[in-house]
Design a protein around this motif. Sequence first.
Motif, PDB file in Angstrom:
ATOM      1  N   SER A   1       0.861  -1.184   0.000  1.00 52.10           N
ATOM      2  CA  SER A   1       0.000   0.000   0.000  1.00 52.10           C
ATOM      3  C   SER A   1       0.905   1.245   0.000  1.00 52.10           C
ATOM      4  N   GLY A   2       0.536   2.245  -0.792  1.00 50.57           N
ATOM      5  CA  GLY A   2       1.371   3.451  -0.874  1.00 50.57           C
ATOM      6  C   GLY A   2       2.289   3.463  -2.074  1.00 50.57           C
ATOM      7  N   VAL A   3       2.241   2.372  -2.879  1.00 54.80           N
ATOM      8  CA  VAL A   3       3.023   2.332  -4.123  1.00 54.80           C
ATOM      9  C   VAL A   3       2.056   2.358  -5.306  1.00 54.80           C
ATOM     10  N   TYR A   4       2.209   3.341  -6.175  1.00 61.57           N
ATOM     11  CA  TYR A   4       1.313   3.472  -7.332  1.00 61.57           C
ATOM     12  C   TYR A   4       2.127   3.726  -8.585  1.00 61.57           C
ATOM     13  N   SER A   5       1.532   3.413  -9.731  1.00 59.65           N
ATOM     14  CA  SER A   5       2.168   3.860 -10.967  1.00 59.65           C
ATOM     15  C   SER A   5       1.816   5.326 -11.143  1.00 59.65           C
ATOM     16  N   ALA A   6       2.745   6.094 -11.718  1.00 60.27           N
ATOM     17  CA  ALA A   6       2.470   7.505 -11.995  1.00 60.27           C
ATOM     18  C   ALA A   6       1.279   7.586 -12.939  1.00 60.27           C
ATOM     19  N   ARG A   7       1.162   6.588 -13.809  1.00 65.54           N
ATOM     20  CA  ARG A   7       0.056   6.550 -14.759  1.00 65.54           C
ATOM     21  C   ARG A   7      -1.306   6.563 -14.039  1.00 65.54           C
ATOM     22  N   ALA A   8      -1.418   5.738 -12.980  1.00 65.93           N
ATOM     23  CA  ALA A   8      -2.674   5.682 -12.223  1.00 65.93           C
ATOM     24  C   ALA A   8      -2.900   6.992 -11.456  1.00 65.93           C
ATOM     25  N   PHE A   9      -1.815   7.568 -10.939  1.00 67.75           N
ATOM     26  CA  PHE A   9      -1.906   8.822 -10.186  1.00 67.75           C
ATOM     27  C   PHE A   9      -2.377   9.962 -11.103  1.00 67.75           C
TER      28      PHE A   9
ATOM     29  N   TYR B   1      -5.989  12.239 -10.840  1.00 66.01           N
ATOM     30  CA  TYR B   1      -6.285  13.683 -10.783  1.00 66.01           C
ATOM     31  C   TYR B   1      -6.874  14.215 -12.086  1.00 66.01           C
ATOM     32  N   ASN B   2      -6.804  13.414 -13.166  1.00 64.77           N
ATOM     33  CA  ASN B   2      -7.370  13.840 -14.452  1.00 64.77           C
ATOM     34  C   ASN B   2      -8.737  13.231 -14.749  1.00 64.77           C
ATOM     35  N   GLY B   3      -9.279  12.435 -13.805  1.00 64.94           N
ATOM     36  CA  GLY B   3     -10.635  11.920 -13.977  1.00 64.94           C
ATOM     37  C   GLY B   3     -10.772  10.728 -14.907  1.00 64.94           C
ATOM     38  N   LEU B   4      -9.718   9.916 -15.037  1.00 64.40           N
ATOM     39  CA  LEU B   4      -9.848   8.686 -15.831  1.00 64.40           C
ATOM     40  C   LEU B   4     -10.702   7.707 -15.027  1.00 64.40           C
ATOM     41  N   PRO B   5     -11.843   7.242 -15.610  1.00 60.91           N
ATOM     42  CA  PRO B   5     -12.779   6.418 -14.829  1.00 60.91           C
ATOM     43  C   PRO B   5     -12.119   5.272 -14.066  1.00 60.91           C
ATOM     44  N   GLU B   6     -11.165   4.561 -14.693  1.00 63.07           N
ATOM     45  CA  GLU B   6     -10.606   3.375 -14.017  1.00 63.07           C
ATOM     46  C   GLU B   6      -9.780   3.742 -12.777  1.00 63.07           C
ATOM     47  N   ASN B   7      -9.388   5.017 -12.634  1.00 64.29           N
ATOM     48  CA  ASN B   7      -8.571   5.424 -11.487  1.00 64.29           C
ATOM     49  C   ASN B   7      -9.332   6.287 -10.481  1.00 64.29           C
ATOM     50  N   GLN B   8     -10.652   6.415 -10.658  1.00 71.33           N
ATOM     51  CA  GLN B   8     -11.391   7.349  -9.791  1.00 71.33           C
ATOM     52  C   GLN B   8     -11.374   6.937  -8.316  1.00 71.33           C
TER      53      GLN B   8
END
Length: 460
Positions: free
Chosen positions: A112-120, A124-131
């Motif tokens: 927990s606390g590790v993310y891809s920059a892509r998902a981040f 913040y840009n409102g991509l449905p899969e990352n909401q």
Amino acid sequence: PRVCVVGSGPAGFYTAQHILKHHDLARVDIYEKLPVPFGLVRFGVAPDHPEVKNVINTFTHTARSDRCAYYGNVTVGRDVTVGELQQAYHAVVLSYGAEDNRVLGIPGENLSGVYSARAFVGWYNGLPENQDLKPDLSCETVLVLGHGNVALDVARILLSPLDLLRKTDITDSSLAALACSKVKRVWLVGRRGPLQVAFTIKELREMINLPGARPVLDPADFTGLGNAVKDAPRPRKRLTELMIKTAMEKPGEKMVAARVAAAQAAAAREWGLRFQRSPREVLPTADGRRARGVRMALTRLEGSGDSAKAIPTGEVEELECGLVLSSIGYRSLPLDPAVPFDPQRGVIPNSSGRVEGAPGLYCSGWVKRGPTGVIITTMNDSFDTAHSVLEDLQAGVLDVSASREGFGAVGSILRSRGVRPVSFSDWEKIDAAEVARGKAAGKPREKIVDPEEMLQLIGH
């Protein structure tokens, strides 16, 4: 000729635009898995870079052409196969981009606390899969692995004054999360040295000038680079000189009284570049659940310039942090078993956009050449693919004498499978609703992040 383009990001739209412009009879249908168009222009470009999104006006002009149609909410490979598209069209162009990210492949990556920059970025840009990402911003130090423009983007968003972000199209929920953020410093870590960074000067300058955040660059990292950079190409030279100048500048040298006051008010946030460090392991907290830092292998460089390789020296160090964002590149995925795919390189094997061993099938954008470059790179690449399609039409490689039904055939297939496509005028209703919501909040738009809500809005 009927041409089908899969993907409505820059690669898809530029390919369509070029074909329509240079062939007076061609009809182009664009398919997109989301209800909304524009791909990474909508979901990848940073909210504080609105000027980069101006290409949307060009794309809208293309979509409104009477020889172009947009079908959103259609997942190619699931709702309709590439084989079925090939039956319905004279040419099929795959421009669906890179919808995955490269993995680090190290222990602790799934803590927990590790993310891809892509998902981040998607969050913040409102991509449905990352909401529903909900990154925990309660830590003071963030580690970003990677030295590209996306790495600088996420660092800038984490450290930007809220007043700057409030005027952008950043999503409401991520703005609320950033308002409570405790993040004070961001380290950007790369395996290689200052001469190999992948970000560009415009993005670096913007980061250096970010109000209330101080750059921390170690002068020792830049010793002896003055000579090495003399023969470098001009962009690389200017970029390195800017890093050296920033590293050598004493704090306070260019801070006018107003900026000092602003910096102190912002509780002196800071960011810095760390070089020649390669992540070996994400270290867990005592309970084994969360990330508390990253163990790095120190590296030395073999070779020079862009081809320099990072070789571990055997030394390691640990960097403490509460959040790790891995920004080491995007990755394309295979779309349909019928389409050749090179899993090593993450691209569809092609020459000038013609898919190898599959006549009538083409590709453009990141799935064609790998996830590199900016919108203008993709534009030129897409024009190159479109040119191949036009050449093949002219040379009779594509047999236009056999008529193809295009969406007539595909529409029946989608109906039989219970799929309702979203038209471009449907999108314009969603767009108008987003702009209206934004206006109420003093923003250019407030993105709708839930596809169900989008479909309800247009009465689907």
